[in-house]
Design a protein around this motif. Structure first.
Motif, PDB file in Angstrom:
ATOM      1  N   GLU A 164       4.307  10.339  -4.268  1.00 40.34           N
ATOM      2  CA  GLU A 164       3.380  10.007  -3.191  1.00 40.34           C
ATOM      3  C   GLU A 164       2.298   9.112  -3.740  1.00 40.34           C
ATOM      4  O   GLU A 164       1.644   9.430  -4.728  1.00 40.34           O
ATOM      5  N   LYS A 165       2.098   7.957  -3.110  1.00 34.67           N
ATOM      6  CA  LYS A 165       1.024   7.072  -3.510  1.00 34.67           C
ATOM      7  C   LYS A 165      -0.028   7.062  -2.424  1.00 34.67           C
ATOM      8  O   LYS A 165       0.247   6.694  -1.297  1.00 34.67           O
ATOM      9  N   PRO A 166      -1.273   7.515  -2.739  1.00 28.81           N
ATOM     10  CA  PRO A 166      -2.292   7.603  -1.698  1.00 28.81           C
ATOM     11  C   PRO A 166      -2.704   6.242  -1.176  1.00 28.81           C
ATOM     12  O   PRO A 166      -2.687   5.249  -1.896  1.00 28.81           O
ATOM     13  N   VAL A 167      -3.076   6.216   0.094  1.00 20.78           N
ATOM     14  CA  VAL A 167      -3.535   4.994   0.723  1.00 20.78           C
ATOM     15  C   VAL A 167      -4.861   5.277   1.396  1.00 20.78           C
ATOM     16  O   VAL A 167      -4.964   6.161   2.227  1.00 20.78           O
ATOM     17  N   THR A 168      -5.879   4.543   1.030  1.00 24.85           N
ATOM     18  CA  THR A 168      -7.174   4.651   1.687  1.00 24.85           C
ATOM     19  C   THR A 168      -7.635   3.258   2.049  1.00 24.85           C
ATOM     20  O   THR A 168      -7.020   2.261   1.676  1.00 24.85           O
ATOM     21  N   LYS A 169      -8.753   3.171   2.748  1.00 24.69           N
ATOM     22  CA  LYS A 169      -9.282   1.871   3.125  1.00 24.69           C
ATOM     23  C   LYS A 169      -9.586   1.057   1.874  1.00 24.69           C
ATOM     24  O   LYS A 169      -9.314  -0.133   1.787  1.00 24.69           O
ATOM     25  N   GLU A 170     -10.168   1.725   0.848  1.00 24.62           N
ATOM     26  CA  GLU A 170     -10.475   1.025  -0.390  1.00 24.62           C
ATOM     27  C   GLU A 170      -9.202   0.596  -1.116  1.00 24.62           C
ATOM     28  O   GLU A 170      -9.082  -0.508  -1.626  1.00 24.62           O
ATOM     29  N   CYS A 218       0.829  -1.207   0.000  1.00 30.11           N
ATOM     30  CA  CYS A 218       0.000   0.000   0.000  1.00 30.11           C
ATOM     31  C   CYS A 218       0.860   1.253   0.000  1.00 30.11           C
ATOM     32  O   CYS A 218       0.445   2.295  -0.487  1.00 30.11           O
ATOM     33  N   LEU A 219       2.058   1.154   0.576  1.00 27.58           N
ATOM     34  CA  LEU A 219       2.913   2.329   0.764  1.00 27.58           C
ATOM     35  C   LEU A 219       4.180   2.274  -0.081  1.00 27.58           C
ATOM     36  O   LEU A 219       5.199   2.814   0.299  1.00 27.58           O
ATOM     37  N   CYS A 220       4.127   1.584  -1.194  1.00 35.31           N
ATOM     38  CA  CYS A 220       5.347   1.391  -1.985  1.00 35.31           C
ATOM     39  C   CYS A 220       5.941   2.723  -2.409  1.00 35.31           C
ATOM     40  O   CYS A 220       5.249   3.670  -2.719  1.00 35.31           O
ATOM     41  N   SER A 221       7.272   2.770  -2.420  1.00 39.34           N
ATOM     42  CA  SER A 221       7.974   4.024  -2.713  1.00 39.34           C
ATOM     43  C   SER A 221       8.200   4.186  -4.202  1.00 39.34           C
ATOM     44  O   SER A 221       7.978   3.279  -5.000  1.00 39.34           O
ATOM     45  N   GLU A 225       0.566   6.678  20.114  1.00 35.95           N
ATOM     46  CA  GLU A 225      -0.468   7.315  19.301  1.00 35.95           C
ATOM     47  C   GLU A 225      -0.536   6.687  17.916  1.00 35.95           C
ATOM     48  O   GLU A 225       0.445   6.144  17.411  1.00 35.95           O
ATOM     49  N   ARG A 226      -1.714   6.806  17.295  1.00 34.70           N
ATOM     50  CA  ARG A 226      -1.903   6.283  15.939  1.00 34.70           C
ATOM     51  C   ARG A 226      -2.415   7.384  15.026  1.00 34.70           C
ATOM     52  O   ARG A 226      -3.197   8.236  15.434  1.00 34.70           O
ATOM     53  N   TYR A 227      -1.980   7.328  13.757  1.00 30.16           N
ATOM     54  CA  TYR A 227      -2.405   8.279  12.749  1.00 30.16           C
ATOM     55  C   TYR A 227      -2.749   7.541  11.462  1.00 30.16           C
ATOM     56  O   TYR A 227      -2.079   6.557  11.102  1.00 30.16           O
ATOM     57  N   ILE A 228      -3.764   8.016  10.753  1.00 32.22           N
ATOM     58  CA  ILE A 228      -4.113   7.432   9.457  1.00 32.22           C
ATOM     59  C   ILE A 228      -2.992   7.720   8.467  1.00 32.22           C
ATOM     60  O   ILE A 228      -2.500   8.839   8.373  1.00 32.22           O
ATOM     61  N   VAL A 229      -2.599   6.691   7.724  1.00 34.12           N
ATOM     62  CA  VAL A 229      -1.550   6.830   6.712  1.00 34.12           C
ATOM     63  C   VAL A 229      -2.195   7.169   5.377  1.00 34.12           C
ATOM     64  O   VAL A 229      -3.081   6.463   4.901  1.00 34.12           O
ATOM     65  N   LEU A 230      -1.746   8.264   4.766  1.00 31.18           N
ATOM     66  CA  LEU A 230      -2.261   8.701   3.471  1.00 31.18           C
ATOM     67  C   LEU A 230      -1.353   8.306   2.323  1.00 31.18           C
ATOM     68  O   LEU A 230      -1.785   8.277   1.176  1.00 31.18           O
ATOM     69  N   GLY A 231      -0.115   7.988   2.612  1.00 28.44           N
ATOM     70  CA  GLY A 231       0.813   7.598   1.554  1.00 28.44           C
ATOM     71  C   GLY A 231       2.247   7.642   2.038  1.00 28.44           C
ATOM     72  O   GLY A 231       2.521   7.964   3.185  1.00 28.44           O
ATOM     73  N   ARG A 232       3.151   7.293   1.160  1.00 20.04           N
ATOM     74  CA  ARG A 232       4.580   7.374   1.458  1.00 20.04           C
ATOM     75  C   ARG A 232       5.190   8.464   0.589  1.00 20.04           C
ATOM     76  O   ARG A 232       4.835   8.603  -0.585  1.00 20.04           O
ATOM     77  N   LYS A 291       3.192  10.145   4.808  1.00 21.21           N
ATOM     78  CA  LYS A 291       2.217  11.223   4.813  1.00 21.21           C
ATOM     79  C   LYS A 291       1.043  10.778   5.670  1.00 21.21           C
ATOM     80  O   LYS A 291       0.473   9.709   5.462  1.00 21.21           O
ATOM     81  N   ILE A 292       0.686  11.588   6.684  1.00 12.41           N
ATOM     82  CA  ILE A 292      -0.341  11.188   7.636  1.00 12.41           C
ATOM     83  C   ILE A 292      -1.446  12.234   7.727  1.00 12.41           C
ATOM     84  O   ILE A 292      -1.265  13.381   7.333  1.00 12.41           O
ATOM     85  N   SER A 293      -2.579  11.821   8.257  1.00 11.10           N
ATOM     86  CA  SER A 293      -3.644  12.753   8.594  1.00 11.10           C
ATOM     87  C   SER A 293      -3.299  13.400   9.927  1.00 11.10           C
ATOM     88  O   SER A 293      -3.062  12.713  10.914  1.00 11.10           O
TER      89      SER A 293
END
Length: 529
Positions: free
Chosen positions: A27-33, A15-18, A184-191, A198-200
């Motif tokens: 930057e590759k976006p990462v969402t639940k879908e 999901c977070l491939c560079s 703490e935890r943060y949603i990951v949006l991408g690498r 990249k986080i929310s």
């Protein structure tokens, strides 16, 4: 190894491939879908579409079950407001026991429900913290497990004791937005590249996206629920600055546009007592400092650095609320059934008196009310308010220098004289500019120096002079505010640039605020020009 289970690591890392691994955008976006669709990379490419979809869904379910298995007794936060408070003790009337916040959909490990000796509190563990939350906001049992699947996201968990959140994916001075706490935890949006995620960052004022280091010793990647965010002073205050400087003055320090004392000609702001900022450099006994929206120079001997600055920061950090919407209703009681008696404005920072679940009580001002508590509550629904520990920061202020005519010079002199006393104490019933005054005592004493005799209290002062509109007000005009009963109880002096100086409260003393930090009810010209 970032994660102990190989298949789980494959899911997240794909999901977070560079850029170097994938040959795609930086930057590759990462969402639940996206996390589910990327599972296609780990199944047989020759499989039929129906078989592929089935395997993707099976893998997604496996990851959800794995995330749920980390909880022995799962609880799920359900609230209408943006967050609820996480407390060290089961008592909502003590702001000092708030150790963190939990957002809607956050997961907790239930330790006691109800907590020993209580009916309405639950003892939980979340985000590396143990504490208490109100039982009314917690979903438990099988319902919690089923509902939790709606909140599953690719997330990063902080392993380091402290980790800075940055505005850009690089380690440079000036791009620190805040800091994370361990657990703490943060949603990951991408690498971003190979070194940053990249986080929310929606809990930071005005920031939705940010970057943190992706090194294995700092973070782990996992598919799961949000958890508690810490209010740790040391990590949340000190580490938001790259090179911390704290004012050693008890009142304020002038901030200047260049490293020289040119009287009022080069003052661009005020650095309040024990305020914080980033030191950018040093030049001939002057420090270049950035604090809030102001960048300028202050005398170096008046600013603490290093360990001294850290000690002052810990001693003087306070809970503050920043309004994130153009206007927000203030209510006398923490209920939407309570009438709104004034409004507060965007980007102004307010001291916090208390925090209830779904509500924040602000310190607006005491005015001429001896009791000082006006019941100023604002709702935390829809992220209208950001609440965190922090240091007060610089105030934009340029001394009035309009000398076009005698009347303008008089007003300029009055404003500059009044602002000399910023930082001095508020004392109910007082009229001393140095030892303490209340709001009307402050205006009465200032105006008397310029030949204007005013009544003693603000409601009587509001009947003097000539009515002025906000479009036509000038430095030296008086601005009046009413209490929750609609009676004028507070007054300040307009100083230009959209600001007012007033003797506010015991907590704030004499301060500079935006003229409409709460809704004015009258503006009067008492200078007779």
């Amino acid at each position: 190894m970032i994660l102990p289970m190989k298949k789980y690591a494959i899911l997240i890392l794909l999901c977070l491939c560079s850029l170097s691994a994938c040959g795609k955008s930086k930057e590759k976006p990462v969402t639940k879908e996206a996390s589910a669709s990327n599972l296609e990379d780990v199944v047989d490419e020759k499989a039929s579409s129906s078989e592929l979809s089935k395997k993707v869904e099976e893998r997604k379910q496996e990851e959800e079950e794995l995330a749920l298995s980390r909880y022995t007794n799962l609880g799920l936060v359900q609230c209408d407001s943006s967050f609820i408070n996480f407390r060290s003790q089961p008592n909502e009337n003590d702001i000092q026991n708030i150790i963190g916040i939990l957002k809607n959909g956050a997961g907790v490990e239930i330790l006691e429900s109800p907590a020993a000796g209580t009916e309405n509190w639950v003892k939980v563990r979340s985000g590396g913290l143990d504490g208490y939350i109100s039982k009314q906001f917690l979903l438990e049992g099988e319902k919690a497990k089923e509902k939790a699947k709606e909140y599953m996201e690719p997330r990063v968990t902080i392993l380091a004791e402290k980790l800075r959140i940055r505005s850009t994916p690089e380690k440079i001075d000036g791009n620190t937005l805040g800091s994370c706490a361990k657990g703490e935890r943060y949603i990951v949006l991408g690498r971003s590249g190979k070194d940053y995620l990249k986080i929310s960052a929606d809990t930071i004022e005005g920031v939705e996206e940010a970057y943190i280091s992706s090194s294995a010793e700092n973070v782990s990647l996992e598919y799961g629920l949000d958890e508690a965010r810490s209010y740790n002073l040391k990590q949340k205050v000190i580490n938001q600055y790259d090179h911390l400087g704290v004012s050693k003055a008890q009142d304020y320090i002038n901030i200047r546009s260049d490293p020289a004392d040119k009287g009022i000609d080069n003052i661009i702001g005020k650095f309040p007592g024990y305020a914080g900022g980033d030191i950018l450099g040093e030049e001939n006994g002057w420090l270049k400092i950035r604090s809030g929206e102001i960048t300028g120079y202050v005398k170096s001997e008046l600013v603490a650095q290093g360990k001294e600055a850290e000690q002052l920061a810990l001693a003087h950090a306070q809970v503050m609320a920043t309004v994130n919407t153009d206007a927000l209703n203030v209510r006398a009681n923490p209920s939407t059934e309570s009438n709104a008696w004034t409004k507060v404005t965007r980007d102004q920072r307010y001291s916090v008196v208390n925090q209830l679940d779904g509500w924040v009580q602000l310190d607006l001002d005491s005015g001429d009310d001896q009791e000082g508590d006006q019941g100023a509550y604002v709702s935390t629904r829809d992220n209208n308010v950001t609440v965190n520990y922090g240091l007060i920061e610089a105030i934009s202020y340029r001394p009035a220098q309009d000398r076009a005519n005698i009347a303008a010079k008089r007003r300029s002199d009055l404003v500059n004289f009044a602002c000399q006393f910023v930082g001095n104490p508020y004392v109910w019933g007082g009229t001393s500019l140095t030892h303490g005054a209340d709001c009307s005592g402050f205006t009465q004493t200032i105006m008397s120096k310029y030949g204007v005799s005013l009544p003693r209290v603000s409601r009587e002062q509001s009947r003097t002079g000539v009515k002025v509109s906000s479009e036509n007000m000038r430095p030296g005009d008086l601005i009046f505010y009413a209490n929750r009963r609609g009676v004028v109880n507070h007054v300040g002096i307009y100083i230009g640039n959209g600001q007012v100086v007033n003797a506010a409260s015991r907590r704030s003393g004499i301060r500079i605020y935006r003229w409409n930090y709460r809704t004015p009810v009258a503006i009067r010209n008492v200078l007779g020009d």
